[in-house]
Scaffold this motif. Structure first.
Motif: not given
Length: 284
Positions: A1-2, A25-27, A247-257
């Motif tokens: 997923m990531l 460099q990686p994301l 989109v979903f993965e990036c938004m979820a990652l920002m929310m988690l942080v």
């Protein structure tokens, strides 16, 4: 997923000087740089907001009418104008009103302010000496610099949050029984001693819970930095989701942080409040 986080980012990030990050460099590194930029502006803003809020809060209780009314004016202005509007006003004030880098304003020896940002002396580890900015024909050279985007976010977060902290400080001070101050005055304490050793320590118990909320709000409000192009976590996340389509993965990652940051701040503030209560009980 990531798994996409290990792919090359494919974009550059400002506020890194080109040495901390590049497009190959990686994301995940890009997200880390964005988080670093968020903390880089949020932590100084917290310090400035606390200082400003304390000064304005005590100013609202001053016996001097001019100081009291000026503090009220600033608090009401900063509290009732939306943060996004203040952010844009600070930014356009910096890039429109200030002089060009070729004619920067000297605030202090070696400190220059212009549309290019704020330049100030900085230690140069490569040569083992301080690098002091100097005015050259076209711009300021040497030292370190803070960009207009960074300054706009820093000032907007500090003044907006500081206005709310001022009301918290004022309410906390008013909650302290007058008898404590009279006892301190009877023992010969000066006005400064009464304010800093009696009044504020006692008020801190009432100030701490709402103050925690304001610090959390400041960190979350830093996400508005994307409006002026400051590359914080949200800005980097938006660029990453446009590059990858995840989109979903990036938004979820920002929310988690942001969730983790909020939990860390809440834990630290709760621990500080508990230690303060324990010291007060031990002293009593």
């Amino acid at each position: 997923m990531l798994d996409f986080l290990t792919q090359p980012a494919g974009f550059d990030i400002g506020e890194t000087g080109g040495w901390l990050f590049d497009a190959q460099q990686p994301l995940w590194h890009a997200f880390a740089v964005g988080l670093g930029n968020t903390l880089r502006v949020s932590l100084p803003a917290i310090v400035l907001a606390l200082a400003l809020g304390t000064v304005l809060g005590l100013g609202r209780l001053s016996a001097l009418p001019v100081q009291r009314r000026l503090s009220l004016l600033l608090v009401d202005t900063f509290r009732n104008v939306p943060l996004l509007v203040q952010l844009l006003m600070w930014y356009f004030a910096l890039v429109e009103i200030l002089p060009d880098p070729s004619s920067a304003v000297a605030l202090l020896p070696g400190v220059w302010l212009s549309k290019g940002g704020l330049s100030f002396p900085w230690w140069d580890g490569a040569v083992g000496a301080w690098s002091v900015p100097v005015q050259e024909p076209f711009n300021v050279q040497g030292g370190a610099a803070l960009t207009p985007e960074y300054l706009a976010v820093l000032m907007a977060l500090s003044t907006y949050t500081g206005a709310f902290i001022a009301e918290i400080v004022r309410a906390g001070v008013l909650s302290v029984p007058r008898s404590l101050l009279e006892a301190a005055e009877t023992l010969g304490a000066t006005q400064a001693q009464m304010r800093w050793r009696v009044l504020l320590p006692q008020a801190w118990r009432a100030i701490m819970p709402p103050l925690s909320n304001q610090i959390l709000n400041l960190i979350k409000n830093s996400s508005l930095a994307v409006a002026v192009g400051y590359p914080d976590l949200v800005s980097v996340g938006n660029t990453a989701l446009n590059q990858t389509g995840r989109v979903f993965e990036c938004m979820a990652l920002m929310m988690l942080v942001y969730l983790l940051l909020s939990l860390l701040v809440s834990t630290w503030m709760n621990r500080s409040a508990r230690l303060h209560r324990e010291r007060a009980a031990a002293g009593g």
